[in-house]
Design a protein around this motif. Structure first.
Motif, PDB file in Angstrom:
ATOM      1  N   LEU A   6       0.851  -1.187   0.000  1.00 25.97           N
ATOM      2  CA  LEU A   6       0.000   0.000   0.000  1.00 25.97           C
ATOM      3  C   LEU A   6       0.884   1.234   0.000  1.00 25.97           C
ATOM      4  O   LEU A   6       1.739   1.401   0.863  1.00 25.97           O
ATOM      5  N   ASP A   7       0.678   2.095  -0.981  1.00 24.98           N
ATOM      6  CA  ASP A   7       1.444   3.338  -1.068  1.00 24.98           C
ATOM      7  C   ASP A   7       0.682   4.485  -0.427  1.00 24.98           C
ATOM      8  O   ASP A   7       1.206   5.196   0.414  1.00 24.98           O
ATOM      9  N   HIS A   8      -0.599   4.656  -0.838  1.00 24.44           N
ATOM     10  CA  HIS A   8      -1.382   5.735  -0.242  1.00 24.44           C
ATOM     11  C   HIS A   8      -2.874   5.552  -0.461  1.00 24.44           C
ATOM     12  O   HIS A   8      -3.309   4.750  -1.296  1.00 24.44           O
ATOM     13  N   LEU A   9      -3.655   6.318   0.310  1.00 24.74           N
ATOM     14  CA  LEU A   9      -5.099   6.369   0.206  1.00 24.74           C
ATOM     15  C   LEU A   9      -5.472   7.705  -0.424  1.00 24.74           C
ATOM     16  O   LEU A   9      -4.793   8.710  -0.188  1.00 24.74           O
ATOM     17  N   VAL A  10      -6.556   7.735  -1.186  1.00 22.35           N
ATOM     18  CA  VAL A  10      -7.007   8.966  -1.832  1.00 22.35           C
ATOM     19  C   VAL A  10      -8.331   9.399  -1.208  1.00 22.35           C
ATOM     20  O   VAL A  10      -9.380   8.790  -1.455  1.00 22.35           O
ATOM     21  N   THR A  90     -10.262   5.720  -3.466  1.00 30.15           N
ATOM     22  CA  THR A  90      -9.522   4.558  -3.955  1.00 30.15           C
ATOM     23  C   THR A  90      -8.188   4.470  -3.225  1.00 30.15           C
ATOM     24  O   THR A  90      -7.890   5.281  -2.336  1.00 30.15           O
ATOM     25  N   LEU A  91      -7.387   3.470  -3.598  1.00 29.89           N
ATOM     26  CA  LEU A  91      -6.088   3.207  -2.988  1.00 29.89           C
ATOM     27  C   LEU A  91      -5.052   3.047  -4.091  1.00 29.89           C
ATOM     28  O   LEU A  91      -5.386   2.726  -5.228  1.00 29.89           O
ATOM     29  N   ALA A  92      -3.794   3.244  -3.723  1.00 32.10           N
ATOM     30  CA  ALA A  92      -2.694   3.014  -4.661  1.00 32.10           C
ATOM     31  C   ALA A  92      -1.741   1.979  -4.078  1.00 32.10           C
ATOM     32  O   ALA A  92      -1.318   2.101  -2.924  1.00 32.10           O
ATOM     33  N   PHE A  93      -1.428   0.967  -4.880  1.00 36.27           N
ATOM     34  CA  PHE A  93      -0.449  -0.045  -4.505  1.00 36.27           C
ATOM     35  C   PHE A  93       0.866   0.242  -5.221  1.00 36.27           C
ATOM     36  O   PHE A  93       0.881   0.476  -6.434  1.00 36.27           O
ATOM     37  N   ARG A  94       1.940   0.212  -4.488  1.00 35.72           N
ATOM     38  CA  ARG A  94       3.260   0.547  -5.034  1.00 35.72           C
ATOM     39  C   ARG A  94       3.938  -0.676  -5.646  1.00 35.72           C
ATOM     40  O   ARG A  94       3.901  -1.769  -5.098  1.00 35.72           O
ATOM     41  N   THR A  95       4.558  -0.450  -6.790  1.00 34.05           N
ATOM     42  CA  THR A  95       5.327  -1.479  -7.477  1.00 34.05           C
ATOM     43  C   THR A  95       6.702  -0.919  -7.836  1.00 34.05           C
ATOM     44  O   THR A  95       6.867   0.287  -7.993  1.00 34.05           O
ATOM     45  N   GLN A  96       7.669  -1.803  -7.994  1.00 32.47           N
ATOM     46  CA  GLN A  96       9.009  -1.404  -8.386  1.00 32.47           C
ATOM     47  C   GLN A  96       9.245  -1.590  -9.890  1.00 32.47           C
ATOM     48  O   GLN A  96      10.254  -1.130 -10.422  1.00 32.47           O
ATOM     49  N   ASP A  97       8.310  -2.257 -10.562  1.00 29.34           N
ATOM     50  CA  ASP A  97       8.473  -2.509 -12.000  1.00 29.34           C
ATOM     51  C   ASP A  97       7.097  -2.524 -12.642  1.00 29.34           C
ATOM     52  O   ASP A  97       6.479  -3.580 -12.806  1.00 29.34           O
TER      53      ASP A  97
END
Length: 253
Positions: A6-10, A90-97
């Protein structure tokens, strides 16, 4: 699929320029403008993620952009779809690629839009850039989280944000409802490789393989994000704040 976090909430808030958390509980940092979308934000950095407060400064731009394929799945599109009702969108999920993630999803026959290059500029003229990837599947009961990859190394970004984080606050879970819980659970498992941690007659708890934050999906008369539960290491008893359409539940560690 690679591990996501989880990166952040909006959280959409009207008249954001004049907003402060009660008692300044969560400190807001200056964000910037998303000129492409007609929105702007303020940011509350916590120990393990952050909360993005977002508002619209050019409704005509946002109304126009959501009529495009990219715009209809963009992170602020739910603001218009909900007739500007405040709350967690909504939510944002963090990815490295993000490019590999796109390939992984397409192998599952999941339709995606992106990656989309984004940036914001603050009042000092400093620019921050990132890439977004959206799930374009129209058959959902809850607006699905989207994916983000920041255009800098994670260690560099963490070092830059270290002084801004309120480390006493740790996001523990996000609560949402669905009119068709099984449908939503199945989608989230397929899209995000989530595992079921617990399940009762009315609630399913999911977790990303690479993160400890829980996602509690309950049966409901409507579908949407309802609350966020945050550990407060400086309190001895729980408390709840209802803020602009979102319930903030603070618990003692």
């Amino acid at each position: 699929m690679q591990y996501l976090k989880l990166d952040h909430l909006v959280h959409y808030i009207q008249h954001l320029d004049n907003f402060k958390y009660p008692g300044h509980l969560l400190t807001l940092q200056q964000g910037g403008q998303h000129e492409k979308l007609g929105t702007y934000n303020r940011l509350a950095y916590l120990n393990n993620a952050y909360i993005e407060l977002i508002d619209v400064y050019k409704p005509d731009v946002l109304q126009k952009i959501i009529k495009t394929d990219e715009g209809r799945v963009s992170f602020p599109s739910k603001i218009v779809q909900d007739n500007y009702a405040q709350g967690l969108k909504t939510l944002a999920f963090r990815t490295q690629d993000i490019e590999q993630l796109k390939l992984d999803l397409e192998k599952k026959d999941v339709e995606v839009i992106g990656p989309v290059n984004m940036q914001r500029e603050n009042m000092k003229g400093d620019k921050t850039s990132w890439k977004l990837l959206y799930i374009a599947d129209p058959d959902y009961r809850v607006k699905p989280p989207f994916f983000i990859q920041w255009n800098e190394q994670e260690d560099t970004r963490n070092e830059k944000l270290a002084s801004l984080r309120q480390n006493e606050f740790i996001i523990q879970s996000v609560e949402l409802t669905s009119t068709e819980r099984e449908h939503t659970v199945n989608k989230w498992q397929r899209w995000f490789d989530m595992e079921i941690i617990n399940e009762t007659e009315s609630v399913t708890t999911l977790k990303l393989m690479g993160d400890e934050i829980l996602f509690n999906i309950s049966d409901g008369n409507d579908s949407g994000y309802k609350s966020v539960t945050i550990k407060d290491n400086k309190t001895t008893s729980p408390y709840t704040l209802i803020i602009r359409g979102l319930s903030y539940k603070f618990i003692a560690d």
